[in-house]
Scaffold this active site. Structure first.
Site, mmCIF file in Angstrom:
data_model
loop_
_atom_site.group_PDB
_atom_site.id
_atom_site.type_symbol
_atom_site.label_atom_id
_atom_site.label_comp_id
_atom_site.label_asym_id
_atom_site.label_seq_id
_atom_site.Cartn_x
_atom_site.Cartn_y
_atom_site.Cartn_z
ATOM 1 N N GLY A 4 0.792 -1.211 0.000
ATOM 2 C CA GLY A 4 0.000 0.000 0.000
ATOM 3 C C GLY A 4 0.827 1.265 0.000
ATOM 4 C CB SER A 5 0.196 4.646 -1.294
ATOM 5 O OG SER A 5 -1.173 4.825 -0.954
ATOM 6 N N GLY A 6 1.411 5.285 1.358
ATOM 7 C CA GLY A 6 1.425 5.839 2.703
ATOM 8 C C GLY A 6 2.699 5.577 3.460
ATOM 9 C CG HIS A 7 4.006 2.249 4.366
ATOM 10 N ND1 HIS A 7 3.873 2.444 5.715
ATOM 11 C CD2 HIS A 7 3.028 1.374 4.006
ATOM 12 C CE1 HIS A 7 2.869 1.706 6.169
ATOM 13 N NE2 HIS A 7 2.340 1.042 5.156
ATOM 14 C CG ASP A 26 0.953 -6.386 1.442
ATOM 15 O OD1 ASP A 26 -0.033 -5.786 0.981
ATOM 16 O OD2 ASP A 26 1.944 -5.792 1.905
ATOM 17 C CG HIS A 69 -0.423 -0.695 9.000
ATOM 18 N ND1 HIS A 69 0.174 -1.907 8.745
ATOM 19 C CD2 HIS A 69 -0.283 0.039 7.860
ATOM 20 C CE1 HIS A 69 0.653 -1.916 7.509
ATOM 21 N NE2 HIS A 69 0.389 -0.756 6.962
#
Length: 331
Positions: free
Chosen positions: A54-57, A110, A219
């Site tokens: 995912g994005s955000g990292h 994932d 998270h």
């Protein structure tokens, strides 16, 4: 409290992120939808590497697409896995007749996606090997490694595996090298302030003014190590000691050390932490031969860091010194 971020539409965060990244790294990558593709892929005559997340990292993982690292990163929405179909399309695109290495961080979404992709690839007669990084020591012992989360240790593994592929090694050889590296590393994290979700402003938690939590996940997952704030030396002593025992490392060993900022940790702090870690390991007779220090795999504005240590041998050191160039990494 109102979230302060320079964003536009919460519904298009990942799309806009990738549009900006495509402009910023136009000499290194192409972006097709949510696929970030190395410009070197078109001429690749070797095993190729695909990963997902995912994005955000940022900068992980798309920031490590390029020459000598990832060939295609499939980007999901914020903190979410991409669809299996999009990853399968990436695998088909990446396959140059030598097989594809699918590298996956151990998180539920994932893993579910990757397992489905492996079945799709098998039906399509595409040769794929999957290697999972699961090095977070805080939520399971080493004998239960399947329950361990994948953290920033995946990033150096990308380069080690890609360097092996550049040497012309077979898919099985590249996968075995990647697996050996995955088995030789361990990571533990600490948070002193939690992140907020960029789409809705919700906080991942509250650590108060005086506490930190060792073991908190990417998270906001609890780590069970909540305690009063400590100095750099005190924190490193707790974390490095746990990693040394887990790997395990002994006097005379060589190792790699990563200090990965979580998004809101200053370089001043990271360099002090690195210095303290090197000194701690040297006092045990363990030599630090390589490092990464900086924001590598972040969680928005979470304050804290991940400490990753890996035991190295001569082959690993040689592969690490292979040239590579991505937006967020170069050798």
């Amino acid at each position: 409290m109102k979230m302060k971020k320079f964003l536009n539409d919460p519904n298009t965060l990942t799309d806009e992120l990738l549009q900006g990244y495509a402009l910023a790294a136009s000499d290194l990558i192409d972006v097709e939808g949510h696929l970030v593709i190395s410009k070197t892929l078109k001429d690749a005559d070797r095993v190729t590497i695909v990963t997902l997340g995912g994005s955000g990292h940022e900068p992980a993982q798309a920031g490590f697409v390029g020459d000598g690292m990832i060939d295609i990163q499939v980007v999901g929405d914020v903190f979410a896995a991409p669809s299996p179909q999009s990853v399968f399309e990436a695998v088909k695109m990446a396959d140059k007749g030598h097989g594809v290495l699918l590298l996956v961080l151990n998180h539920a979404g994932d893993m579910l996606c990757a397992n489905m992709v492996m079945k799709m690839a098998e039906r399509a007669a595409i040769t794929v090997r999957k290697v999972i990084t699961q090095e977070d020591i805080s939520n399971a012992p080493r004998e239960n490694a399947a329950d361990r989360r994948g953290l920033a240790g995946a990033i150096p593994l990308y380069h080690i595996a890609a360097a092996a592929a550049k040497e012309g090694k077979t898919l099985d050889e590249v996968a075995d090298i990647a697996q050996k590296y995955a088995d030789a590393m361990a990571t533990i994290s600490v948070a002193v302030r939690c992140a907020t979700h960029p789409a809705n402003g919700e906080s991942f938690g509250d650590l108060g003014d005086d506490d930190m939590e060792i073991g908190m996940g990417q998270h906001g997952e609890g780590g069970g190590g909540r305690q009063p704030m400590k100095s750099s030396q005190e924190t490193i002593a707790i974390m490095a000691n746990a990693l040394v025992k887990d790997i395990p490392l002994q006097k005379g060993d060589k190792c790699f050390v990563m200090i990965n900022g979580s998004g809101a940790t200053t370089l001043m702090e990271m360099f002090i932490l690195y210095k303290d870690c090197v000194e701690y390991l040297e006092n045990l007779g363990i030599e630090v031969v390589a490092n990464m220090v900086g924001e590598i795999l972040t969680v928005q504005e979470q304050a804290g860091f991940q400490l990753n240590i890996a035991k190295w041998d001569e082959e690993t050191e040689r592969l690490w010194n292979t040239p590579a160039r991505t937006f967020a990494f170069s050798k």
